[in-house]
Design a protein around this motif. Sequence first.
Motif: not given
Length: 722
Positions: A210-214
């Motif tokens: 999720a951090c990478v996507e955001s």
Amino acid sequence: MSPLLLYLGELAQSPRLAAPVADIIGTLAYALMVFEHKVEEEIFDATKIESILAMLLKPRDNKLVQERLLEAMGSLYGNAYLSKRVQQSESKKALTGLTTMVSGDALEYLILSLLRLCCDGMTVWEAIGKREGIHLLISLLGLSSEQHQEYAVEMLAILTDQIDESKWAITAAGGIPPLVQLLEMGSQKAKEDAALIIHNLCCHSEENRACVESAGAIQALLWLLKNGESKGQETSARALTKLITAADSATTNQLLVLLLGDLPSSKAHVTEVLGHVLTLASHTDLVNKGAAANQGIMSLVHVLNSSNENTQVHAASVLANVFSTRHDICESLATDEVVNPCMKLLGSNSPAVATESARVLHALSRASKQKSTHKMPHIAEGHVKPLIKLAKTASIDSAATAVAALANLLSDQEIAAEALREDVVSALTRVLGEGSSEGRRNAARGLHRLLRHFPVGDVFNGSAQCRFAVLAMVESLNVMNVDGADAADALDFIALLTRTKQVTDSTYSSCTALTEVPSSLEPLVHCLCEGSSLVQDKAIEILSRLCGDQSVFLGNLLLSKSRSIGALADRIINSCILEVRVGGTALSICTAKEHKHQSMDALDGSGYLKPLIYALVDMMKPNCTCSSLEIDVRTPRGFTERTSFGEGNEFEAPDPATVLGGTVALWLLSIISSFHVKNTSTVVEGGGLESLADKLARHGSNPQAEDAEGMWISALLLAILF
């Protein structure tokens, strides 16, 4: 050249005032770089040179000497031959390269890390100081030098490949935004390593993903997928398939642009990512024309017409994966527009293209697998011919893929009839005999479906083909899960054949194949011992038909399997199928005839002895359907001379006879009762005397109502009870 390296290593240890150490180490660095090992030379121990260099390297030293030492270590770890002779050479090479690029406190820190890695046997994670080292590496990502960035991101890639804790550390240290920035602005190598790190982070946890996507990594990875070199495209595709967890029209459309546009020139990795996104799309978007996901499916079908073989293979493979994953869309999309291009490619000169096309058809045909009365949409007359040809002529792996599709299609009787005319049985038996475990399961399923539609004589071209099919089917049980539907289908196939008295002539019975090869009975007994109740019942049905010809072998085999005696008793007691109860009784007699004491002990130990006696008494009663069920077994005419009732002469081989199910129950009760007096009491408690008296009374009033052998064994059992 090996002696020269060692000599230079010794010179490098000379007192610095007495020798030009920096020049010596520089010469050693060059020699390590150009070193080539010759076959006739002894293996060179590169760790000796590594130890010398590590000993000479110090955090605070003459700058020139320090540079030469790092240069020599870089040459050592970069040499194709020498690097294989030292541990963790990849990590050491990257750390050495990074050390040469920094100065000040960072230089001192990294030299100490390198020494720990070389001398103390630490992992790279421990050598760099764990989280503290991660912070330093991330800080180096922002330096202007490309080489700085490349070495730093390479170290992070190595760490995330090897150490799970490093992935959390990168996220916690704020490393994701700089990595995404490298994807956008870094050199080609830095982008590839950054994509690898992002893949590793996404694989580690949903929080990291999720951090990478955001951080906007999807767009950066799509750019690398389009413009990167081969390795960059591969790494970005791997990262995207882990990063993307929901299908949206924007991403799908971007992938379609890449698929149909000029860049990238190779569409392999684009199709891989597109296939992943399509598996996440909704049913509505996949089946409705005009929706982005549906356009994605149809674009992949269009790519099947490409002149590039590699592109065709990847497109077909991705389509097969999508249809295999999304069974819900197969029925809607099994149209001429999809099926015909795949059918066309079955005749491709490329085995890979033909095989992947067969995989698509297999996946599509699964839609009708559970609807055996419905024909698969858009499968027309003549369509199975290319599949059969592929199954007959291609490599065995390709043939197995074609058979997987055929097995599904044969659920339709019209298609099955056409397939029979094209000699599909030869294709199925080929894979049944030579294929992988999965191939054999599908071949078995296809043959089973043919026998559901047509008589045995119409399916098999003579007794030889039937014999091969029976033995190969039994052999295939060895690679099947005995609790699964495949094993049940295979046993049902064998049972169908063993019920048939003849194939295409009056002299050959399907049971003959099993009696000719006694070892073929072992997989059947394994199914009896380990299978589900359904599988056990089918195994009993088959084995019981062999009691006449293989009674001795069956008795020995059943006794050798510790669970078989209890399994037989359980099915006699609990099965609702009369043929299974009678067949299980006949098999128990085979075991008791050959090994009375061992079989009775095993039966007693199983806990089934008393309920089995009650079940056998019930089978004797005139209102039990078993009393009129006929099976082919052998029964001894001179049973009183049988060693089952005492030690004595060797038992003569009995003659075959057709006996009633109730008579088989009487035989087994006689054997059980003769073993121990407590068993006779159990027979009496279960109503055995009343049943025998009733049977004798019926015979007295109407002698034709009872079979003669049944009366004889009834009298024998009565004598044993008293």
